[in-house]
Design a protein around this motif. Structure first.
Motif, PDB file in Angstrom:
ATOM      1  N   ILE A 117       0.873  -1.167   0.000  1.00  0.00           N
ATOM      2  CA  ILE A 117       0.000   0.000   0.000  1.00  0.00           C
ATOM      3  C   ILE A 117       0.908   1.214   0.000  1.00  0.00           C
ATOM      4  N   GLU A 118       0.496   2.224  -0.738  1.00  0.00           N
ATOM      5  CA  GLU A 118       1.217   3.494  -0.679  1.00  0.00           C
ATOM      6  C   GLU A 118       0.313   4.487   0.018  1.00  0.00           C
ATOM      7  N   ILE A 119       0.832   5.075   1.073  1.00  0.00           N
ATOM      8  CA  ILE A 119       0.059   6.016   1.883  1.00  0.00           C
ATOM      9  C   ILE A 119       0.650   7.396   1.658  1.00  0.00           C
ATOM     10  N   VAL A 120      -0.108   8.259   1.011  1.00  0.00           N
ATOM     11  CA  VAL A 120       0.422   9.572   0.622  1.00  0.00           C
ATOM     12  C   VAL A 120      -0.129  10.638   1.555  1.00  0.00           C
ATOM     13  N   SER A 121       0.752  11.343   2.243  1.00  0.00           N
ATOM     14  CA  SER A 121       0.295  12.399   3.152  1.00  0.00           C
ATOM     15  C   SER A 121       0.158  13.710   2.391  1.00  0.00           C
ATOM     16  N   GLU A 122      -0.663  14.602   2.931  1.00  0.00           N
ATOM     17  CA  GLU A 122      -0.663  15.985   2.456  1.00  0.00           C
ATOM     18  C   GLU A 122       0.618  16.639   2.978  1.00  0.00           C
ATOM     19  N   PRO A 123       1.044  17.747   2.361  1.00  0.00           N
ATOM     20  CA  PRO A 123       2.273  18.390   2.863  1.00  0.00           C
ATOM     21  C   PRO A 123       2.014  19.160   4.156  1.00  0.00           C
ATOM     22  N   ASP A 124       1.630  18.433   5.199  1.00  0.00           N
ATOM     23  CA  ASP A 124       1.239  19.059   6.475  1.00  0.00           C
ATOM     24  C   ASP A 124       2.334  18.984   7.528  1.00  0.00           C
ATOM     25  N   VAL A 181      10.520  10.874   0.604  1.00  0.00           N
ATOM     26  CA  VAL A 181      10.416  12.052   1.463  1.00  0.00           C
ATOM     27  C   VAL A 181      10.491  13.310   0.609  1.00  0.00           C
ATOM     28  N   ASN A 182       9.399  14.078   0.592  1.00  0.00           N
ATOM     29  CA  ASN A 182       9.321  15.304  -0.213  1.00  0.00           C
ATOM     30  C   ASN A 182       9.542  16.516   0.687  1.00  0.00           C
ATOM     31  N   VAL A 183      10.475  17.369   0.280  1.00  0.00           N
ATOM     32  CA  VAL A 183      10.820  18.528   1.118  1.00  0.00           C
ATOM     33  C   VAL A 183      10.839  19.790   0.263  1.00  0.00           C
ATOM     34  N   SER A 184      10.248  20.855   0.796  1.00  0.00           N
ATOM     35  CA  SER A 184      10.423  22.163   0.160  1.00  0.00           C
ATOM     36  C   SER A 184      10.529  23.217   1.252  1.00  0.00           C
ATOM     37  N   VAL A 185      11.013  24.380   0.884  1.00  0.00           N
ATOM     38  CA  VAL A 185      11.015  25.495   1.841  1.00  0.00           C
ATOM     39  C   VAL A 185      10.356  26.699   1.176  1.00  0.00           C
ATOM     40  N   LEU A 212       3.474  27.157  -2.027  1.00  0.00           N
ATOM     41  CA  LEU A 212       4.523  26.234  -1.583  1.00  0.00           C
ATOM     42  C   LEU A 212       5.731  26.342  -2.504  1.00  0.00           C
ATOM     43  N   GLY A 213       6.898  26.058  -1.953  1.00  0.00           N
ATOM     44  CA  GLY A 213       8.112  26.074  -2.753  1.00  0.00           C
ATOM     45  C   GLY A 213       8.225  24.818  -3.611  1.00  0.00           C
ATOM     46  N   THR A 214       9.259  24.784  -4.460  1.00  0.00           N
ATOM     47  CA  THR A 214       9.508  23.601  -5.295  1.00  0.00           C
ATOM     48  C   THR A 214      10.060  22.490  -4.416  1.00  0.00           C
ATOM     49  N   ARG A 215       9.529  21.266  -4.584  1.00  0.00           N
ATOM     50  CA  ARG A 215       9.955  20.170  -3.715  1.00  0.00           C
ATOM     51  C   ARG A 215      11.029  19.307  -4.365  1.00  0.00           C
ATOM     52  N   THR A 216      11.860  18.729  -3.529  1.00  0.00           N
ATOM     53  CA  THR A 216      12.709  17.627  -3.969  1.00  0.00           C
ATOM     54  C   THR A 216      12.205  16.373  -3.272  1.00  0.00           C
ATOM     55  N   GLU A 217      12.571  15.231  -3.819  1.00  0.00           N
ATOM     56  CA  GLU A 217      12.039  13.978  -3.289  1.00  0.00           C
ATOM     57  C   GLU A 217      13.194  12.995  -3.061  1.00  0.00           C
ATOM     58  N   MET A 218      13.408  12.588  -1.821  1.00  0.00           N
ATOM     59  CA  MET A 218      14.423  11.563  -1.523  1.00  0.00           C
ATOM     60  C   MET A 218      13.719  10.212  -1.550  1.00  0.00           C
ATOM     61  N   ASP A 271      15.760  14.165 -13.020  1.00  0.00           N
ATOM     62  CA  ASP A 271      14.730  15.187 -12.885  1.00  0.00           C
ATOM     63  C   ASP A 271      13.429  14.481 -12.588  1.00  0.00           C
ATOM     64  N   LYS A 272      12.660  15.116 -11.740  1.00  0.00           N
ATOM     65  CA  LYS A 272      11.418  14.498 -11.289  1.00  0.00           C
ATOM     66  C   LYS A 272      10.440  14.384 -12.444  1.00  0.00           C
ATOM     67  N   GLU A 273       9.869  13.162 -12.579  1.00  0.00           N
ATOM     68  CA  GLU A 273       8.866  12.978 -13.621  1.00  0.00           C
ATOM     69  C   GLU A 273       7.489  13.452 -13.129  1.00  0.00           C
TER      70      GLU A 273
HETATM   71  P1  ADP Z   1       4.637  11.830  -6.917  1.00  0.00           P
HETATM   72  O1  ADP Z   1       4.390  10.369  -6.989  1.00  0.00           O
HETATM   73  O2  ADP Z   1       4.811  12.509  -8.210  1.00  0.00           O
HETATM   74  O3  ADP Z   1       5.743  12.156  -5.972  1.00  0.00           O
HETATM   75  P2  ADP Z   1       2.358  12.087  -5.217  1.00  0.00           P
HETATM   76  O4  ADP Z   1       1.127  12.923  -5.378  1.00  0.00           O
HETATM   77  O5  ADP Z   1       2.216  10.612  -5.114  1.00  0.00           O
HETATM   78  O6  ADP Z   1       3.315  12.509  -6.375  1.00  0.00           O
HETATM   79  O7  ADP Z   1       3.107  12.554  -3.903  1.00  0.00           O
HETATM   80  C1  ADP Z   1       3.470  13.836  -3.696  1.00  0.00           C
HETATM   81  C2  ADP Z   1       3.944  13.993  -2.263  1.00  0.00           C
HETATM   82  O8  ADP Z   1       4.659  15.188  -2.156  1.00  0.00           O
HETATM   83  C3  ADP Z   1       2.823  14.080  -1.252  1.00  0.00           C
HETATM   84  O9  ADP Z   1       3.155  13.417  -0.074  1.00  0.00           O
HETATM   85  C4  ADP Z   1       2.696  15.569  -1.017  1.00  0.00           C
HETATM   86  O10 ADP Z   1       2.214  15.868   0.268  1.00  0.00           O
HETATM   87  C5  ADP Z   1       4.110  16.035  -1.166  1.00  0.00           C
HETATM   88  N1  ADP Z   1       4.240  17.404  -1.645  1.00  0.00           N
HETATM   89  C6  ADP Z   1       3.587  17.981  -2.669  1.00  0.00           C
HETATM   90  N2  ADP Z   1       3.985  19.261  -2.832  1.00  0.00           N
HETATM   91  C7  ADP Z   1       4.954  19.492  -1.914  1.00  0.00           C
HETATM   92  C8  ADP Z   1       5.758  20.600  -1.581  1.00  0.00           C
HETATM   93  N3  ADP Z   1       5.690  21.758  -2.250  1.00  0.00           N
HETATM   94  N4  ADP Z   1       6.631  20.467  -0.555  1.00  0.00           N
HETATM   95  C9  ADP Z   1       6.739  19.315   0.108  1.00  0.00           C
HETATM   96  N5  ADP Z   1       5.988  18.247  -0.149  1.00  0.00           N
HETATM   97  C10 ADP Z   1       5.101  18.314  -1.157  1.00  0.00           C
END
Ligand code: ADP
Ligand code: ZN
Ligand code: MG
Length: 479
Positions: A154-161, A198-202, A210-216, A265-267
């Protein structure tokens, strides 16, 4: 500008392998650690002409996870193909879910330094895991192991909270505990069955957007995740302060150098050309089906925590340590039921057992002894057969080679000396050899008693009954 003007924004995509016996679209076993490619069949090896059949348990487990995280369960969902090429993905697409995930709009609550905080969950969907590439030990080549191909996730996707690395860790620990409690995943991070992107932006606090995110990608230890987040926050703020921009990228965190490296680069979603998988039928769930799962959900960590605090009157500290893991918590309850000494069991778990788990880098689930054996350890201490300091040695034995505590004690000759005559002899000997402490005690230095008792314990290798020792020393010293 100063760093205080920025805030960080974090969103997590957690992948948890489900602990179903068989894979998601075929009947191959999912057991971890088998020899390469021994758990494969034409379906999960992607032979032409094979057809997937959805494992119903996967749906049940995902619905359980959705209900336990306050999601709405979609009665009408489907599987989609996510197209990309990689050598560990022989079909060149992953069967996942795109626009109709099984679960949506949930949340879990975490504790932060400013109190409770809700972290919203955007979606939970089901998908298949990919195989594994082994790059090591093959003289430069790489080999593909498809045992993991088709293991349900299962993939559990959080909001950027999430606002900091501490909050990210609290969220991941809470979610892990929930999945363990409902028994849908063993969440063994070292085995990769619980891992996160792990998605991070500042952004500046005053900015709305929101800023541009990177994803580890694919991180599977709490320590790397928190270090990685802190590193990324710093790196991104530095870039912005230098007047540069953060690029949307997939990164690899390297534990050794403590830095992130660009992978690609992020797809975007459109790059994957998602479309409904024509080999699979839609997933339609009745109300009854969902309600039945809801009714049978086990006690969740939050409820258990309340029970410990209110009914058992345990402290917050001990409750939080024990409840954080279902394994510890079940061990605690079972052992306490048998020995009827909840306080003692709790003490063993939060002190010595936790310490040994740490030292040996084990997960609670790896504890080798049974609740009954732990209960029996408590009981022979309560009975006075051994002292609690000998109890610690018995516990070490239980970790090394678990067996009945009573047998360990007999075998090692650790039975406590509780014979008054024998202890009197020891007391006399210690007093005779430590005249200075005797005078100190008589001069009002109470500490000297502790020293004398300690000497007696040393002389008996911890076997003397400490209460009796204390009593007899005081009697003699008062003479
Ligand atoms: P992808 O598979 O392309 O990474 P998803 O929608 O599955 O896209 O996941 C995006 C993830 O990134 C979510 O957990 C979301 O909360 C987080 N996210 C989206 N925008 C930002 C942002 N600007 N800064 C940090 N995290 C973000
Ligand atoms: Zn198979
Ligand atoms: Mg992502």
């Amino acid at each position: 500008m100063s760093r205080e003007e920025y805030e960080s924004v974090i969103g997590l995509e957690v992948h948890a392998e489900l602990s179903t016996k068989t894979k998601i679209f075929c009947s191959c076993p999912t057991k971890f650690g088998a020899s390469p490619n021994t758990q494969t069949c034409p379906i999960c090896m992607a032979m032409p002409g094979t057809l997937p059949v959805l494992n119903e348990k996967v749906v049940e487990y995902a619905v359980k996870a959705g209900l336990a995280t306050n999601c709405t369960i979609s009665k009408d969902s489907k599987n989609d193909r996510k197209n990309y090429y990689y050598p560990d993905l022989p079909k060149s697409y992953q069967i996942s879910q795109y626009d109709k995930p099984l679960c949506e709009n949930g949340y879990i609550e975490i504790d932060t330094k400013n109190g409770k905080k809700k972290i919203r969950i955007l979606r939970i969907h089901i998908e298949e895991d990919a195989g594994k590439l082994n790059h090591d030990d093959f003289g430069g080549g790489s080999l593909v192991d498809l045992n993991r191909a088709g293991v349900p996730l299962i993939e559990i996707v959080s909001e950027p909270d999430i606002s900091s690395s501490e909050e990210a860790e609290a969220y991941l620990r809470k979610l892990k505990a929930i999945l363990e409690y409902i028994e849908v995943s063993d969440c063994k991070m070292q085995e990769g069955s619980y891992r996160a992107d792990v998605n991070v932006s500042v952004k500046k606090k005053t900015d709305e957007k929101l800023g541009t995110r990177t994803e580890m990608k694919n991180m599977n230890s709490f320590r790397s995740i928190t270090r990685g987040i802190d590193y990324e926050i710093d790196r991104q703020i530095d870039l912005l302060e230098d007047g540069k921009q953060v690029e949307q990228q997939s990164l690899r965190w390297d534990d050794v150098s403590g830095k992130t490296f660009s992978m690609r680069d992020k797809e975007d979603a459109q790059d994957y050309r998602y479309f409904p998988d024509p080999d699979l039928v839609a997933i339609r769930l009745s109300n009854e089906y969902v309600e039945n799962i809801r009714k049978n959900l086990p006690e969740l960590p939050e409820k258990r925590r309340e029970r410990y605090l209110n009914e058992y009157k345990m402290t917050e500290k001990e409750t939080d340590i024990i409840v954080s893991s279902k394994y510890l918590s079940d061990l605690f309850e079972e052992a306490a039921d048998i020995c009827k000494n909840r306080k003692a069991v709790s003490n063993w778990i939060i002190s010595d057992i936790s310490r040994i788990l740490n030292e040996k880098e084990l997960e609670p689930a790896d504890i080798p002894f049974t609740a009954e054996q732990l209960a029996h350890l408590v009981m022979i201490i309560d009975k006075g057969t051994i002292s609690s300091s000998i109890g610690k040695k018995v516990l070490e034995e239980l970790f090394e080679n678990p067996r009945e505590p009573e047998d360990i004690v007999k075998e090692k000759g650790w039975v406590q000396i509780s014979d008054e005559g024998e202890i009197k002899k020891i007391v006399a000997e210690i007093l005779a050899n430590n005249q200075q402490s005797v005078s100190d005690y008589k001069a009002g230095k109470d500490k000297a008693l502790g020293f004398l008792v300690g000497q007696a314990m040393k002389a008996t290798k911890g076997k003397a009954n400490p209460q009796l020792l204390n009593k007899l020393f005081i009697e003699e010293l008062k003479k």
